[in-house]
Design a protein around this motif. Sequence first.
Motif, mmCIF file in Angstrom:
data_model
loop_
_atom_site.group_PDB
_atom_site.id
_atom_site.type_symbol
_atom_site.label_atom_id
_atom_site.label_comp_id
_atom_site.label_asym_id
_atom_site.label_seq_id
_atom_site.Cartn_x
_atom_site.Cartn_y
_atom_site.Cartn_z
ATOM 1 N N VAL A 333 0.836 -1.202 0.000
ATOM 2 C CA VAL A 333 0.000 0.000 0.000
ATOM 3 C C VAL A 333 0.873 1.256 0.000
ATOM 4 O O VAL A 333 0.606 2.220 -0.739
ATOM 5 C CB VAL A 333 -0.940 -0.005 1.225
ATOM 6 C CG1 VAL A 333 -1.631 1.343 1.383
ATOM 7 C CG2 VAL A 333 -1.976 -1.111 1.097
ATOM 8 N N MET A 334 1.940 1.255 0.794
ATOM 9 C CA MET A 334 2.828 2.419 0.848
ATOM 10 C C MET A 334 3.537 2.645 -0.481
ATOM 11 O O MET A 334 3.708 3.783 -0.927
ATOM 12 C CB MET A 334 3.855 2.245 1.974
ATOM 13 C CG MET A 334 3.302 2.495 3.351
ATOM 14 S SD MET A 334 4.585 2.809 4.600
ATOM 15 C CE MET A 334 5.229 1.165 4.822
ATOM 16 N N SER A 337 1.065 4.127 -2.893
ATOM 17 C CA SER A 337 0.793 5.508 -2.492
ATOM 18 C C SER A 337 1.954 6.421 -2.866
ATOM 19 O O SER A 337 1.756 7.539 -3.358
ATOM 20 C CB SER A 337 0.545 5.566 -0.984
ATOM 21 O OG SER A 337 0.340 6.893 -0.563
ATOM 22 N N ASN A 338 3.171 5.928 -2.663
ATOM 23 C CA ASN A 338 4.348 6.730 -2.992
ATOM 24 C C ASN A 338 4.450 6.985 -4.490
ATOM 25 O O ASN A 338 4.850 8.077 -4.920
ATOM 26 C CB ASN A 338 5.605 6.015 -2.495
ATOM 27 C CG ASN A 338 6.861 6.829 -2.719
ATOM 28 O OD1 ASN A 338 7.553 6.651 -3.710
ATOM 29 N ND2 ASN A 338 7.149 7.735 -1.800
ATOM 30 N N SER A 340 2.122 7.498 -6.533
ATOM 31 C CA SER A 340 1.198 8.559 -6.946
ATOM 32 C C SER A 340 1.848 9.930 -6.866
ATOM 33 O O SER A 340 1.519 10.829 -7.649
ATOM 34 C CB SER A 340 -0.060 8.526 -6.074
ATOM 35 O OG SER A 340 0.233 8.908 -4.737
ATOM 36 N N PHE A 388 -2.449 2.027 8.644
ATOM 37 C CA PHE A 388 -2.543 1.989 7.184
ATOM 38 C C PHE A 388 -2.854 3.371 6.613
ATOM 39 O O PHE A 388 -2.252 3.793 5.616
ATOM 40 C CB PHE A 388 -3.616 0.978 6.750
ATOM 41 C CG PHE A 388 -3.090 -0.408 6.534
ATOM 42 C CD1 PHE A 388 -2.855 -0.886 5.257
ATOM 43 C CD2 PHE A 388 -2.812 -1.237 7.615
ATOM 44 C CE1 PHE A 388 -2.361 -2.163 5.055
ATOM 45 C CE2 PHE A 388 -2.313 -2.517 7.428
ATOM 46 C CZ PHE A 388 -2.084 -2.993 6.136
ATOM 47 N N ILE A 389 -3.812 4.081 7.235
ATOM 48 C CA ILE A 389 -4.145 5.433 6.754
ATOM 49 C C ILE A 389 -2.930 6.343 6.891
ATOM 50 O O ILE A 389 -2.610 7.124 5.984
ATOM 51 C CB ILE A 389 -5.346 6.001 7.533
ATOM 52 C CG1 ILE A 389 -6.601 5.177 7.246
ATOM 53 C CG2 ILE A 389 -5.580 7.467 7.162
ATOM 54 C CD1 ILE A 389 -7.790 5.565 8.109
ATOM 55 N N ALA A 391 0.190 5.483 6.843
ATOM 56 C CA ALA A 391 1.190 5.103 5.847
ATOM 57 C C ALA A 391 0.840 5.631 4.463
ATOM 58 O O ALA A 391 1.714 6.123 3.726
ATOM 59 C CB ALA A 391 1.326 3.580 5.810
ATOM 60 N N ILE A 392 -0.437 5.556 4.082
ATOM 61 C CA ILE A 392 -0.870 6.031 2.767
ATOM 62 C C ILE A 392 -0.633 7.531 2.644
ATOM 63 O O ILE A 392 -0.059 8.020 1.664
ATOM 64 C CB ILE A 392 -2.360 5.700 2.539
ATOM 65 C CG1 ILE A 392 -2.547 4.185 2.405
ATOM 66 C CG2 ILE A 392 -2.888 6.408 1.296
ATOM 67 C CD1 ILE A 392 -4.003 3.741 2.448
ATOM 68 N N VAL A 393 -1.090 8.282 3.650
ATOM 69 C CA VAL A 393 -0.955 9.747 3.607
ATOM 70 C C VAL A 393 0.519 10.146 3.674
ATOM 71 O O VAL A 393 0.967 11.028 2.921
ATOM 72 C CB VAL A 393 -1.743 10.389 4.767
ATOM 73 C CG1 VAL A 393 -1.515 11.894 4.800
ATOM 74 C CG2 VAL A 393 -3.225 10.077 4.634
ATOM 75 N N GLN A 395 3.250 8.488 2.716
ATOM 76 C CA GLN A 395 4.016 8.194 1.506
ATOM 77 C C GLN A 395 3.599 9.057 0.327
ATOM 78 O O GLN A 395 4.414 9.313 -0.573
ATOM 79 C CB GLN A 395 3.877 6.713 1.141
ATOM 80 C CG GLN A 395 4.507 5.764 2.141
ATOM 81 C CD GLN A 395 6.006 5.964 2.275
ATOM 82 O OE1 GLN A 395 6.638 6.655 1.483
ATOM 83 N NE2 GLN A 395 6.589 5.358 3.299
ATOM 84 N N ALA A 396 2.365 9.529 0.312
ATOM 85 C CA ALA A 396 1.906 10.381 -0.789
ATOM 86 C C ALA A 396 2.277 11.841 -0.586
ATOM 87 O O ALA A 396 2.254 12.622 -1.544
ATOM 88 C CB ALA A 396 0.390 10.263 -0.946
#
Length: 536
Positions: A333-334, A337-338, A340, A388-389, A391-393, A395-396
Motif C-alpha cells: 500500500v505504501m 501511495s508513494n 502517486s 494503514f491510513i 502510511a498512505i498519507v 508516503q503520498a
Amino acid sequence: MAIQMDWTELHPEYKWKILLKQKRFALWALYSSIGSMMLGFDFGVAGTATAFPAFQKQFGIPFPSQPSGYLVPARYQSGWFGASTGGMIIGDLITGQLLDIIGRKHIILIGSLITGAGVAMQVASNEWRLFLAGRLISAIGFAGVYIESPVWIGENCRPELRGFFLCLMNGSIVLGQFLLSLIAQGTSKIHGKWSYETIIVLQFFFIVLLLLLYPFYPESPYYLLKKGRPEEARQALNRIHGTGDRALIDAEMKRIEDAIATSEKIQQAAATKGPLLLQCWQGTNLKRTIIAILPAAGQQLIGAAFVLGYVTYFLSLIGVARYFTVSVILYVVMLLSNLSAFFFIETAGRRRFLVSGITVLTFVLLLMGIMGCFASKGTLWFSVVCIFIWAIVYQATIGAIGFAFGSEISTLPLRPTVQSLIGLTQGAVAWVIGFVTPYMINPDAGNLGAKVGFVFFGLGVPLCIAFYFLIPETRGLSFDDMDYLFNKKVSCRRFQSVMKEQREEDILNVRGKRENLKGESAIVTSETEGGITRLV
C-alpha cells in the motif's frame, strides 16, 4: 520519433515528452538511488529481525510471557537503532566534505565497500555488541551512497523533471522496505537462525549491484566542469543522454556552465563569510536552511522511525496474529501511495501536499492514541487501520516530497552542504525517536501499545504550525526566482502570487518598451518623409 524542441529554453508544458526523451538519464538516476533502497532495507532490518523467534532466542533474555519465551531488551533495540542512525550522521558529515573533493562517482565505491564490511560483521555476530558495531559501520557506508544521489540528480536533471526524479529518493526507500517485508514473510517459515540471517545476508545484493555498474557510472558533468575538465564533462553528458541529440548536449553544457558561473559569483560575494557550513546559517541562508531541513525532521517526528522501523515488531506486540503478512500488505500500500506522488509533485505542487499531509497525519495519530485507551479486538483493528491510513498519507505527501523539496531550497554553492545537513537532521531526529521507541512499546518498558499515537500527535501539532508558515510553493520556480524571493523576504505563503505579479509586470515592461520603440520608429519615418533632415 525524435522530439524537436529548443533545449536552451524550459518547457514545463512538455515534461512528459521530455521524460520519454530522458530514458538513459532515468536509468542512471535509478542506479544512483540504490543507496536509498539500501537505507530503506537496512532501516527495518533490526526491527523486523526482532520479530523472529530465533532472533529473540539468540540475542534476547528469558521472558516467559512472550510466545518464544525470550525478549530482546529495549536497551539492545535502542542501541542498534542508535548505532545505525549514528553511523548515518557520521556518513552524512564525511560525504558532505568528500563530494567536492573526490567527486560524486567515487563516493559509491567507498560507501559500498564500507557497507559490505558492516554487513559481514552483522552476519558473523552471535551477541548484541558485534551486531551493534556492524550496524554502525554499514550505516556510515550506505549514508554516503544515499547522499550522493540527490546531489547528482539535482545537478544534472533537466529543470522540468527535477521534482519527479528527486522523488526517486523516497520511492527507492519504500521499495527497499517492501522487499524487506516480502523476504521476511518468506523466511518466517524457516526454523532456526537462517530465518533472520537471510534478510541480513541479502543486503550484499545491493552492494554487488553497485560495484558491478560503478565503472560505467558517469561522473557528474557539473563536478567536472567545476574542476575545469570540459571534455570529460561532455563525454559524461554523452553517456548520460546518449549521442543522438547534439543540441541537447550543447544546451546542457551551457546550462551547467551558467549554473557554475552563478554559483561562483555567489561564492565570491560570500568569500568573507567563512566556511560553507557557517554560511548556511547566515542571512537569508538561515531561513532557507531551516526550511530545507524542516521536512526531514518532520518525517521522523511524525512517526516515520516508529512505523517504518518497528511496525512488524509492533504488530506482533499488540496481538496481530499474522503480523508478517499484514506488514507486507502495508508496504505494498505504501509503495503504491508513494508512486502517486511522482505524477502529482509537478502538477499539484509541494506546499499543498506537505501542509495538508502533516495535518492529516497528526489527526490520525490522535485517533490511534484514543483507540489505544480501550482494550478490545475492534479497537485493535481500528489501530491497524490508523497505521494503514497514516502510511498512505505519509508516503503520498511528506514522505515522498520532503526530501525532494529540501533539495530545491538552498542556493547552488551551498547545495552539497545543505544536502548533508538534511541527512544529518534526518539521522539525528531518527536517532532520538528510534532510541526511545523501544522504551515506549516494549513489554519490559512503557508497553504503551496504540497509545503511542498520543506521543507523535503531541509532536505533530507544532509541526503543523511550522509547515503552514514556513513551507513555500516552489513548483515551476527556478533557482534565480527563489533567490529573488528570499532576498526580498517575501512571505513563504506568497511565493507563487508574488512571482506571478512579477512576471506580469515584466511582460508589461517588455510590451511597453516595444511600443516605445515602434513609436520612435514611426516618428523618425514621418520626419524623414517630411524632409525634416535636422531630426533624422
